[in-house]
Design an enzyme around this catalytic site. Sequence first.
Site, PDB file in Angstrom:
ATOM      1  N   GLU A 152      14.390  30.683 -33.167  1.00  0.00           N
ATOM      2  CA  GLU A 152      13.729  29.857 -32.157  1.00  0.00           C
ATOM      3  C   GLU A 152      12.430  29.225 -32.648  1.00  0.00           C
ATOM      4  O   GLU A 152      11.526  29.932 -33.085  1.00  0.00           O
ATOM      5  CB  GLU A 152      13.414  30.715 -30.921  1.00  0.00           C
ATOM      6  CG  GLU A 152      12.719  29.952 -29.810  1.00  0.00           C
ATOM      7  CD  GLU A 152      12.341  30.817 -28.623  1.00  0.00           C
ATOM      8  OE1 GLU A 152      12.062  30.255 -27.555  1.00  0.00           O
ATOM      9  OE2 GLU A 152      12.323  32.056 -28.763  1.00  0.00           O
ATOM     10  N   GLU A 251      13.233  30.341 -18.346  1.00  0.00           N
ATOM     11  CA  GLU A 251      12.162  31.097 -18.997  1.00  0.00           C
ATOM     12  C   GLU A 251      10.837  30.406 -18.679  1.00  0.00           C
ATOM     13  O   GLU A 251      10.195  29.810 -19.536  1.00  0.00           O
ATOM     14  CB  GLU A 251      12.395  31.188 -20.513  1.00  0.00           C
ATOM     15  CG  GLU A 251      11.498  32.233 -21.175  1.00  0.00           C
ATOM     16  CD  GLU A 251      11.544  32.177 -22.691  1.00  0.00           C
ATOM     17  OE1 GLU A 251      11.625  33.245 -23.314  1.00  0.00           O
ATOM     18  OE2 GLU A 251      11.487  31.064 -23.257  1.00  0.00           O
TER      19      GLU A 251
END
Length: 277
Positions: A152, A251
């Site tokens: 990520e 998120e």
Amino acid sequence: MIHSLRYEVNCSILFTELPLLERAAAARQAGFDAVEFWWPFAEAVPADRQVDAFVAAVEDAGVQLVGLNFAAGDMPGGDRGLVSWPERSAEFRDNVDVTVGIGERLGCRAFNALYGNRVDGVAAATQDELGAENLAVAARAAARIGGTVLVEPVSGAERYPLRTTADALAVIDRVHAAYDVTNAGLLADLYHLAVNGDDVDRVIADHAGRIAHVQIADAPGRNEPGTGSLPLMRQLAALDAAGYTGWVGLEYKPTTTSIDSFGWLPHDRRAATTSTH
């Protein structure tokens, strides 16, 4: 609204008003049937009873765990992963089997391996060599249960070296070339990419086939969709049109209570059409 995408709740950033073991049930009560977590323990190798309690909480809530981070250090203190951190490499490797073991018990097949900040006194090339080696270790462990390791790009951490899609894909390609590992994929957090200046539309157009997991939040603020200026719905539609079939993790930091922050997503779109990843 994009009707073929599946949404799930990150219970490490949402429902923080509740104890961690109560959050999966809260997500279910809000209409979702899938969740993800950052590493939910203080230690890289927690006691068996702690793992059992976490597994039971997810199972009892009646939700599917679809994403789990490997241990990433002290996140509130600024750590962003152990993968490329020489002094904590053994700790990361000890954590791999625990993380994948939880995934095996709960049917989770996506594991986010935060790469780690640059550390003083260690050459970047040395950290990157170790990072590739540790990602290969994690990917091989995940492969035993048909899992994928996610890499990520992250914003807001000055010493974290993976900021763009190109940065993450270069690491994934290095792991593939050096270790013949094919089950590492890109975690495209549309918020992090946008904040870091990546061209998110171009990322979707050029790399949708390499995206293994998606997360969203609006910017500025990292709050729920509709609170900022990011074209999230258009970008999700583009992902859908490009054939993305994975999960979309919510998120974000809610501007109100967690339950009130889901108003942008109709209740009938919160439960996935299938309950397996």
